[in-house]
Design a protein around this motif. Structure first.
Motif, PDB file in Angstrom:
ATOM      1  N   GLY A   1      14.237 -41.380  31.686  1.00 62.76           N
ATOM      2  CA  GLY A   1      15.488 -40.891  32.252  1.00 62.76           C
ATOM      3  C   GLY A   1      16.476 -40.452  31.201  1.00 62.76           C
ATOM      4  N   ALA A   2      17.626 -40.060  31.669  1.00 61.47           N
ATOM      5  CA  ALA A   2      18.689 -39.596  30.773  1.00 61.47           C
ATOM      6  C   ALA A   2      19.105 -40.733  29.847  1.00 61.47           C
ATOM      7  N   PRO A   3      19.286 -40.449  28.569  1.00 65.42           N
ATOM      8  CA  PRO A   3      19.604 -41.496  27.598  1.00 65.42           C
ATOM      9  C   PRO A   3      20.838 -42.320  27.954  1.00 65.42           C
ATOM     10  N   ASP A   4      21.842 -41.699  28.578  1.00 65.99           N
ATOM     11  CA  ASP A   4      23.046 -42.458  28.918  1.00 65.99           C
ATOM     12  C   ASP A   4      22.856 -43.362  30.135  1.00 65.99           C
ATOM     13  N   HIS A   5      21.687 -43.263  30.793  1.00 65.77           N
ATOM     14  CA  HIS A   5      21.374 -44.138  31.927  1.00 65.77           C
ATOM     15  C   HIS A   5      20.272 -45.158  31.602  1.00 65.77           C
ATOM     16  N   ILE A   6      19.777 -45.141  30.380  1.00 68.07           N
ATOM     17  CA  ILE A   6      18.722 -46.075  29.975  1.00 68.07           C
ATOM     18  C   ILE A   6      19.381 -47.393  29.575  1.00 68.07           C
ATOM     19  N   ALA A   7      18.961 -48.470  30.217  1.00 66.06           N
ATOM     20  CA  ALA A   7      19.546 -49.794  29.939  1.00 66.06           C
ATOM     21  C   ALA A   7      19.225 -50.264  28.524  1.00 66.06           C
ATOM     22  N   ASP A   8      17.985 -50.007  28.074  1.00 64.55           N
ATOM     23  CA  ASP A   8      17.566 -50.490  26.752  1.00 64.55           C
ATOM     24  C   ASP A   8      16.913 -49.362  25.960  1.00 64.55           C
ATOM     25  N   PRO A   9      17.710 -48.470  25.363  1.00 62.98           N
ATOM     26  CA  PRO A   9      17.126 -47.366  24.602  1.00 62.98           C
ATOM     27  C   PRO A   9      16.308 -47.831  23.398  1.00 62.98           C
TER      28      PRO A   9
ATOM     29  N   ARG B   1      12.601 -46.441  22.647  1.00 68.70           N
ATOM     30  CA  ARG B   1      12.274 -45.893  21.331  1.00 68.70           C
ATOM     31  C   ARG B   1      11.102 -46.636  20.704  1.00 68.70           C
ATOM     32  N   ALA B   2      11.131 -47.954  20.771  1.00 66.12           N
ATOM     33  CA  ALA B   2      10.075 -48.774  20.164  1.00 66.12           C
ATOM     34  C   ALA B   2       8.709 -48.475  20.775  1.00 66.12           C
ATOM     35  N   ALA B   3       8.689 -48.173  22.079  1.00 64.09           N
ATOM     36  CA  ALA B   3       7.424 -47.870  22.750  1.00 64.09           C
ATOM     37  C   ALA B   3       6.907 -46.474  22.397  1.00 64.09           C
ATOM     38  N   PHE B   4       7.719 -45.685  21.742  1.00 62.29           N
ATOM     39  CA  PHE B   4       7.393 -44.287  21.451  1.00 62.29           C
ATOM     40  C   PHE B   4       7.194 -43.998  19.957  1.00 62.29           C
ATOM     41  N   GLU B   5       8.168 -44.329  19.174  1.00 60.35           N
ATOM     42  CA  GLU B   5       8.310 -43.782  17.820  1.00 60.35           C
ATOM     43  C   GLU B   5       7.145 -44.061  16.872  1.00 60.35           C
ATOM     44  N   THR B   6       6.798 -45.292  16.664  1.00 68.52           N
ATOM     45  CA  THR B   6       5.782 -45.616  15.654  1.00 68.52           C
ATOM     46  C   THR B   6       4.446 -44.957  15.959  1.00 68.52           C
ATOM     47  N   THR B   7       4.006 -45.060  17.194  1.00 66.28           N
ATOM     48  CA  THR B   7       2.714 -44.463  17.570  1.00 66.28           C
ATOM     49  C   THR B   7       2.775 -42.945  17.494  1.00 66.28           C
ATOM     50  N   TRP B   8       3.846 -42.338  17.986  1.00 64.24           N
ATOM     51  CA  TRP B   8       3.981 -40.882  17.968  1.00 64.24           C
ATOM     52  C   TRP B   8       3.983 -40.363  16.535  1.00 64.24           C
TER      53      TRP B   8
ATOM     54  N   SER C   1      10.203 -34.069   7.779  1.00 62.78           N
ATOM     55  CA  SER C   1      11.644 -33.878   7.904  1.00 62.78           C
ATOM     56  C   SER C   1      12.206 -34.298   9.268  1.00 62.78           C
ATOM     57  N   VAL C   2      11.631 -33.811  10.355  1.00 58.31           N
ATOM     58  CA  VAL C   2      12.208 -34.085  11.670  1.00 58.31           C
ATOM     59  C   VAL C   2      12.181 -35.588  11.979  1.00 58.31           C
ATOM     60  N   MET C   3      11.027 -36.189  11.911  1.00 52.71           N
ATOM     61  CA  MET C   3      10.930 -37.603  12.289  1.00 52.71           C
ATOM     62  C   MET C   3      11.606 -38.519  11.269  1.00 52.71           C
ATOM     63  N   PRO C   4      11.502 -38.280   9.956  1.00 52.22           N
ATOM     64  CA  PRO C   4      12.294 -39.105   9.033  1.00 52.22           C
ATOM     65  C   PRO C   4      13.798 -38.962   9.263  1.00 52.22           C
TER      66      PRO C   4
ATOM     67  N   ALA D   1      18.717 -42.035  13.105  1.00 55.32           N
ATOM     68  CA  ALA D   1      19.626 -41.944  14.247  1.00 55.32           C
ATOM     69  C   ALA D   1      19.625 -43.249  15.038  1.00 55.32           C
ATOM     70  N   ASP D   2      20.700 -43.462  15.792  1.00 57.47           N
ATOM     71  CA  ASP D   2      20.735 -44.630  16.675  1.00 57.47           C
ATOM     72  C   ASP D   2      19.736 -44.406  17.808  1.00 57.47           C
ATOM     73  N   ASP D   3      19.412 -45.463  18.517  1.00 52.77           N
ATOM     74  CA  ASP D   3      18.356 -45.424  19.542  1.00 52.77           C
ATOM     75  C   ASP D   3      18.630 -44.399  20.639  1.00 52.77           C
ATOM     76  N   ARG D   4      19.825 -44.384  21.159  1.00 48.07           N
ATOM     77  CA  ARG D   4      20.161 -43.461  22.243  1.00 48.07           C
ATOM     78  C   ARG D   4      20.052 -42.012  21.761  1.00 48.07           C
ATOM     79  N   SER D   5      20.539 -41.727  20.568  1.00 46.82           N
ATOM     80  CA  SER D   5      20.456 -40.369  20.008  1.00 46.82           C
ATOM     81  C   SER D   5      19.009 -39.977  19.764  1.00 46.82           C
ATOM     82  N   PHE D   6      18.211 -40.906  19.257  1.00 46.75           N
ATOM     83  CA  PHE D   6      16.795 -40.628  19.023  1.00 46.75           C
ATOM     84  C   PHE D   6      16.118 -40.211  20.329  1.00 46.75           C
ATOM     85  N   VAL D   7      16.312 -40.997  21.379  1.00 44.87           N
ATOM     86  CA  VAL D   7      15.677 -40.712  22.671  1.00 44.87           C
ATOM     87  C   VAL D   7      16.151 -39.360  23.196  1.00 44.87           C
ATOM     88  N   GLU D   8      17.445 -39.111  23.125  1.00 43.46           N
ATOM     89  CA  GLU D   8      17.991 -37.850  23.639  1.00 43.46           C
ATOM     90  C   GLU D   8      17.442 -36.640  22.878  1.00 43.46           C
ATOM     91  N   VAL D   9      17.429 -36.712  21.570  1.00 44.75           N
ATOM     92  CA  VAL D   9      16.958 -35.574  20.770  1.00 44.75           C
ATOM     93  C   VAL D   9      15.463 -35.340  21.003  1.00 44.75           C
TER      94      VAL D   9
END
Length: 170
Positions: free
Chosen positions: A119-127, A131-138, A29-32, A37-45
């Motif tokens: 860093g904070a999602p609103d300061h990340i140049a390329d969220p 996300r790509a470096a995190f999501e699939t492996t996690w 449920s959580v990850m699906p 979500a959009d990239d910035r929201s995914f990183v923030e949550v």
């Protein structure tokens, strides 16, 4: 002493089940849900979840399960139910639970730390890159954690059942 063995084995079963349920709920449920979500929201949550989960209630099942499984094994060795099967199921539960802890420490925690370091999602140049470096492996390794915890839960639950059925446990 039989009552103490039963209480500890029950506690091991309960805490292992809670851990299995947690990883299962992330997997189904959580990850699906976050995948939508959009990239910035995914990183923030995920950053907020990784902070929020570090609490005593989580640690009770996350670390407490292996401790209780270990204590149950020691109690079984020192005058348990008389069934070698109980000890074998407890040992299997310990192995699966330990595997989950290793996976968490080697894969998921380092990924969580890298996500926090972004860093904070609103300061990340390329969220999207973060996300790509995190999501699939996690996500992949969380499914493995869910399976290993579920296997540990099944093993310790079976040990509890076998322990209750043996004459020395009564």
């Amino acid at each position: 002493m039989p009552a103490l063995r039963t209480v500890v084995l029950f506690g091991a079963t309960l805490t292992t089940g809670l851990g299995a349920g947690l990883f299962y709920s992330y997997a189904c449920s959580v990850m699906p849900g976050l995948a939508r979500a959009d990239d910035r929201s995914f990183v923030e949550v995920m950053q907020q979840i990784n902070v929020a989960i570090l609490n005593g209630w989580f640690m009770l099942s996350f670390l407490g399960a292996l401790v209780l499984i270990g204590v149950a094994g020691v109690l079984e060795l020192r005058g348990g139910s008389g069934s070698r099967g109980v000890l074998l199921w407890i040992a299997a539960a310990a192995a699966f639970q330990l595997a989950m802890l290793v996976i968490t420490g080697v894969v998921n925690v380092p990924l969580n730390n890298r996500l926090a370091a972004a860093g904070a999602p609103d300061h990340i140049a390329d969220p999207a890159a973060v996300r790509a470096a995190f999501e699939t492996t996690w996500v992949r390794w969380n499914v493995v954690r869910a399976l290993t915890c579920t296997a540990a839960f099944a093993c310790v639950a079976w040990a509890l059942r076998l322990s209750a059925r043996t004459p020395a446990a009564r």
